[in-house]
Design a protein around this motif. Sequence first.
Motif, PDB file in Angstrom:
ATOM      1  N   ALA A  15      35.959  44.087  43.649  1.00 54.90           N
ATOM      2  CA  ALA A  15      37.028  43.093  43.595  1.00 54.90           C
ATOM      3  C   ALA A  15      37.113  42.350  44.927  1.00 54.90           C
ATOM      4  O   ALA A  15      37.392  41.147  44.970  1.00 54.90           O
ATOM      5  CB  ALA A  15      38.358  43.740  43.254  1.00 54.90           C
ATOM      6  N   CYS A  55      34.681  48.423  45.074  1.00 51.68           N
ATOM      7  CA  CYS A  55      34.774  48.330  43.612  1.00 51.68           C
ATOM      8  C   CYS A  55      34.358  46.943  43.140  1.00 51.68           C
ATOM      9  O   CYS A  55      34.375  46.668  41.952  1.00 51.68           O
ATOM     10  CB  CYS A  55      36.198  48.637  43.158  1.00 51.68           C
ATOM     11  SG  CYS A  55      37.349  47.303  43.504  1.00 51.68           S
ATOM     12  N   CYS A  87      44.310  44.460  48.841  1.00 54.65           N
ATOM     13  CA  CYS A  87      43.530  45.154  47.810  1.00 54.65           C
ATOM     14  C   CYS A  87      43.500  44.304  46.543  1.00 54.65           C
ATOM     15  O   CYS A  87      44.234  44.564  45.619  1.00 54.65           O
ATOM     16  CB  CYS A  87      44.112  46.533  47.514  1.00 54.65           C
ATOM     17  SG  CYS A  87      43.169  47.481  46.308  1.00 54.65           S
ATOM     18  N   PRO A  88      42.629  43.288  46.526  1.00 59.13           N
ATOM     19  CA  PRO A  88      41.752  42.842  47.604  1.00 59.13           C
ATOM     20  C   PRO A  88      42.452  41.770  48.440  1.00 59.13           C
ATOM     21  O   PRO A  88      43.450  41.201  47.995  1.00 59.13           O
ATOM     22  CB  PRO A  88      40.585  42.219  46.828  1.00 59.13           C
ATOM     23  CG  PRO A  88      41.234  41.661  45.590  1.00 59.13           C
ATOM     24  CD  PRO A  88      42.375  42.581  45.253  1.00 59.13           C
ATOM     25  N   GLY A 112      34.804  47.800  51.266  1.00 61.69           N
ATOM     26  CA  GLY A 112      34.697  49.107  50.610  1.00 61.69           C
ATOM     27  C   GLY A 112      34.797  50.267  51.567  1.00 61.69           C
ATOM     28  O   GLY A 112      34.633  50.118  52.775  1.00 61.69           O
ATOM     29  N   LEU A 162      41.794  53.730  48.357  1.00 57.81           N
ATOM     30  CA  LEU A 162      41.906  54.562  47.155  1.00 57.81           C
ATOM     31  C   LEU A 162      40.907  55.713  47.147  1.00 57.81           C
ATOM     32  O   LEU A 162      41.115  56.720  46.483  1.00 57.81           O
ATOM     33  CB  LEU A 162      41.601  53.704  45.913  1.00 57.81           C
ATOM     34  CG  LEU A 162      42.590  52.641  45.492  1.00 57.81           C
ATOM     35  CD1 LEU A 162      42.010  51.841  44.339  1.00 57.81           C
ATOM     36  CD2 LEU A 162      43.895  53.296  45.076  1.00 57.81           C
ATOM     37  N   PHE A 163      39.814  55.510  47.872  1.00 53.41           N
ATOM     38  CA  PHE A 163      38.728  56.494  47.809  1.00 53.41           C
ATOM     39  C   PHE A 163      38.733  57.452  48.995  1.00 53.41           C
ATOM     40  O   PHE A 163      37.809  58.256  49.145  1.00 53.41           O
ATOM     41  CB  PHE A 163      37.378  55.763  47.736  1.00 53.41           C
ATOM     42  CG  PHE A 163      37.318  54.780  46.614  1.00 53.41           C
ATOM     43  CD1 PHE A 163      37.087  55.206  45.313  1.00 53.41           C
ATOM     44  CD2 PHE A 163      37.528  53.422  46.841  1.00 53.41           C
ATOM     45  CE1 PHE A 163      37.053  54.294  44.264  1.00 53.41           C
ATOM     46  CE2 PHE A 163      37.492  52.510  45.798  1.00 53.41           C
ATOM     47  CZ  PHE A 163      37.257  52.941  44.498  1.00 53.41           C
ATOM     48  N   GLY A 185      39.629  44.445  53.403  1.00 44.86           N
ATOM     49  CA  GLY A 185      40.183  45.224  52.292  1.00 44.86           C
ATOM     50  C   GLY A 185      40.648  46.596  52.748  1.00 44.86           C
ATOM     51  O   GLY A 185      40.158  47.148  53.735  1.00 44.86           O
ATOM     52  N   ASP A 186      41.612  47.132  52.008  1.00 50.76           N
ATOM     53  CA  ASP A 186      42.213  48.426  52.378  1.00 50.76           C
ATOM     54  C   ASP A 186      41.186  49.553  52.435  1.00 50.76           C
ATOM     55  O   ASP A 186      41.284  50.445  53.276  1.00 50.76           O
ATOM     56  CB  ASP A 186      43.321  48.795  51.379  1.00 50.76           C
ATOM     57  CG  ASP A 186      44.534  47.894  51.532  1.00 50.76           C
ATOM     58  OD1 ASP A 186      44.603  47.159  52.539  1.00 50.76           O
ATOM     59  OD2 ASP A 186      45.412  47.923  50.639  1.00 50.76           O
TER      60      ASP A 186
HETATM   61  S1  SF4 Z   1      40.345  47.280  48.841  1.00 52.48           S
HETATM   62 FE1  SF4 Z   1      40.863  47.264  46.636  1.00 52.48          FE
HETATM   63  S2  SF4 Z   1      39.632  45.594  45.815  1.00 52.48           S
HETATM   64 FE2  SF4 Z   1      38.711  46.128  47.792  1.00 52.48          FE
HETATM   65  S3  SF4 Z   1      37.126  47.649  47.347  1.00 52.48           S
HETATM   66 FE3  SF4 Z   1      39.028  48.781  47.754  1.00 52.48          FE
HETATM   67  S4  SF4 Z   1      39.956  49.119  45.731  1.00 52.48           S
HETATM   68 FE4  SF4 Z   1      38.424  47.487  45.515  1.00 52.48          FE
END
Ligand code: SF4
Length: 168
Positions: free
Chosen positions: A57, A55, A152-153, A93, A128-129, A120-121
Amino acid sequence: MRKTLWESLTHGPVTDAPPAPDDAAVAELAAAVADAARRRLGRSLSIREIDAGSCNACELEINALNNSFYDLERFGLHFVASPRHADVLLVTGPVTKNMREALERTYRATPDPKWVVAAGDCALDGGLFAGSYACVGGVSAVVPVDLAIPGCPPSPTALLKGLLTLLG
Ligand code: SF4
């Protein structure tokens, strides 16, 4: 318009206060990463960042490593434009279906020894995805991962600590 202008002049910012800067701790951490890179590689550390579908971030935090506060270049840690010059692939990502091939080709183009860091997660397991029709999943679904940095992040300090763990 006048009402909006008045409100913005009379109300303070709604963002959280920034954390207290700890310049000494960051400098110590970055110097430790640089030392570890010289020990392991005989030179400084080159990092190629790959956005596999984030995303952005995570990229903001990674970009902060180059700003005047963290200023990683002073320790010999630098981001490079080509995977052929890289020691570390820093991937963010969830991996989207459109970016899968680009990630595989970048991995193959990076000379050994190389390390892959999932930052990042989303890079860990899709975050989230996860489960999206457009995503393959985390980075490890496409290329072998040597280190995962959660968050995140993840903050610039967490990224530095991760790199140190990798080289230690
Ligand atoms: S870990 Fe969080 S900040 Fe990083 S890409 Fe995924 S949603 Fe975006």
